[in-house]
Design an enzyme around this catalytic site. Structure first.
Site, PDB file in Angstrom:
ATOM      1  CG  HIS A 147      23.336  43.204  39.627  1.00 42.92           C
ATOM      2  ND1 HIS A 147      23.054  44.514  39.335  1.00 42.92           N
ATOM      3  CD2 HIS A 147      22.155  42.562  39.575  1.00 42.92           C
ATOM      4  CE1 HIS A 147      21.765  44.659  39.126  1.00 42.92           C
ATOM      5  NE2 HIS A 147      21.198  43.481  39.264  1.00 42.92           N
ATOM      6  CG  ASP A 177      25.454  46.676  38.279  1.00 46.83           C
ATOM      7  OD1 ASP A 177      25.995  45.593  37.980  1.00 46.83           O
ATOM      8  OD2 ASP A 177      24.332  46.746  38.828  1.00 46.83           O
ATOM      9  CB  SER A 251      18.778  43.366  36.935  1.00 51.33           C
ATOM     10  OG  SER A 251      18.632  43.876  38.213  1.00 51.33           O
TER      11      SER A 251
END
Length: 512
Positions: A147, A177, A251
């Protein structure tokens, strides 16, 4: 007497508001990352193999100094997005209380462009996402979250010393992901090794390093709060939960054990504010390293396919199946001519083991099958009518439209006083047409219930079988339920067709 710092009273309030927003909201400003000198031996071998395990009572500085050179910042430009698309959220049902609180961080378009700050949303000219990543190979392979780079272009990897390198996308996997990038450098890059996440225990110390809010290399520490978390982010959820501070921009960054090995990839947070409240989630390394290896070799992930639809075994279902506790994966559908069908799997079987590993939940089976190489044989341990059996199957390659072993949550299994309160009827051609069922379908139609929501079935359901024994009339259904009651069972298993999807439910029995 110490005087508190004063703000410039003459500064325009709007400029101050934007300055605060730039820090707190995380604009596309790429703050300088902390510069850490790389010791000569850091390049020669994987960082994680150097030094000894640290006691949690010691300083974490030696560990941070060893691993930080291999942690990077990742930026990618994205086209303009509408205000509503600025924050991508985990897929909770609309109206759920988690819909407002469970968020992914470091999303594309998350932050406004610094050159054109806008209080109302992303700028018209596009946005830049900032995330984190880490180098796993001296040749320049970099792992991050999908993402972070999804839909982006002009991906840039910024090393710990400030060097910016253009990156190419090797491959990505939306289901887990994860993404793999490649950069070219004029030297062998410091890199990290994956550790064994299965050996991680709740309470173990962990360290997270990343780029929160675009501030650059930041080190935080905490413990493993829980394992095997399912946050409905994808079909292979198996997250490590930690209380180490993780924020937007972390992230794709690594989570380390005290040996400096990567045992997780920081991916999501639970937060009412968008900032850390001590509940973060990381993809376990044992899941990630298989995906990364496939991405490196093929540019995509090859998964195994079994060809069954499964559902969790609830306590009520466990009672009706004669299990001592709720465990395993209940087979609710077998795809014709699939590996499962060829192996002899049947409706109502409970899968308790796969390829020598236990299956405690439906998600366990999905992950185990996905990790199996296509073409290889696997043993499937099942309980069939309470008796153990072992089947052998040859796993096939999963096509994009296929489901590995789709896990359904199943309908509610609330307590119900046997068949009282149910209005039942045999399936007629008229009812079959009304319900949109295929010709040849048989069963007992639920026309009504006396207490909506209190029963495991609802109007429009078609009860096809009790256990693995088909029923075609209300009398047959009543007979099978009565037989189960005489055997002293507390619940009976019903195979229900609901709008074309079959699943098992447990019907509570009433005993005098």
């Amino acid at each position: 007497m110490t005087t508190a710092p004063q703000t410039d009273r003459g500064a325009p309030k709007r400029r101050l508001r934007h300055a605060v927003a730039a820090v707190l909201l995380g604009t596309t400003m790429l703050a300088g990352t902390a510069v850490v000198s790389i010791p000569p031996h850091a390049v020669a071998a994987p960082i994680a193999t150097q030094g000894q395990s640290l006691s949690p009572l010691q300083s974490l500085a030696p560990l941070a100094e060893r691993v930080s050179p291999a942690v990077v910042t990742i930026s990618a430009s994205h086209p303009a997005k509408s205000e509503g698309a600025a924050m991508r959220r985990l897929p909770f049902p609309p109206g759920s209380p988690f819909d407002d609180f469970f968020r992914q961080f470091g999303q594309p378009g998350d932050q406004p462009n610094q050159d054109q700050p806008d209080e109302d949303g992303p700028p018209a000219g596009g946005a830049t996402s900032l995330g984190s990543g880490f180098i796993i190979d001296g040749a320049g392979y970099v792992v991050t979250n999908n993402h972070v780079i999804d839909g982006g272009k002009d991906i840039t990897v910024t090393l710990n010393d400030g060097t910016e390198l253009p990156a190419t996308l090797v491959g990505r996997d939306a289901k887990t992901d994860l993404a793999l990038l490649k950069v070219k450098a004029d030297k062998d890059l410091p890199h990290l090794e994956f550790g064994d996440s299965d050996g991680t225990r709740v309470g173990d110390w962990v360290v997270a390093i990343g780029n929160p809010f675009g501030l650059g290399g930041t080190v935080t520490a905490g413990v493993v709060s829980a394992r095997g978390r399912n946050i409905n982010a994808g079909p292979y959820d198996d997250f490590i939960q930690t209380d180490a501070a993780i924020n937007r921009g972390n992230s794709g960054g690594p989570m380390f054990n005290m040996n400096g090995e990567v045992i997780g990839i920081n991916t999501a947070i639970y937060s009412p504010s968008g900032g850390s409240v001590g509940i973060g989630f990381a993809i376990p390394s044992n899941l990630a390293k298989h995906v990364v290896a496939d991405l490196k070799a093929h540019g995509s992930v090859e998964r195994g396919w079994l060809g069954v639809r499964i559902q969790p075994v609830t306590p009520d279902l466990a009672e009706s199946l004669g299990l001592d506790k709720a465990r395993g994966a209940l087979v609710a559908e077998v795809t014709p001519d699939s590996p499962a069908a060829k192996a002899g799997l049947r409706l109502g079987d409970v899968v308790t083991g796969f390829d020598g590993k236990p299956v405690d939940s439906a998600r366990d089976l999905s992950r185990r099958v996905a990790d199996t190489t296509a073409g290889s044989e696997a043993k499937i341990d099942v309980l069939r009518k309470g008796k153990p059996a072992t089947l052998t199957t040859r796993i096939e390659k999963q096509a994009d439209e296929q489901r590995v072993a789709a896990a359904d949550s199943g309908p509610d299994q609330a307590a119900h006083p046997a068949l009282q309160g149910l209005k039942l009827a045999a399936l007629t051609p008229e009812l079959r047409a009304q319900l949109g069922l295929e010709r040849g379908t048989k069963g007992v139609v639920v026309l009504g219930v006396s207490k909506a929501g209190a029963q495991p079935v609802k109007p429009g359901d078609l009860i096809e079988a009790v256990g693995d024994e088909p029923v075609a009339t209300p009398a047959e259904l009543a007979h099978k339920v009565a037989e189960a009651g005489k055997e002293g069972r507390k619940a009976v298993l019903l195979l229900v067709n609901r709008q074309g999807a079959e699943s098992f439910v447990a019907l509570k029995l009433v005993h005098a």
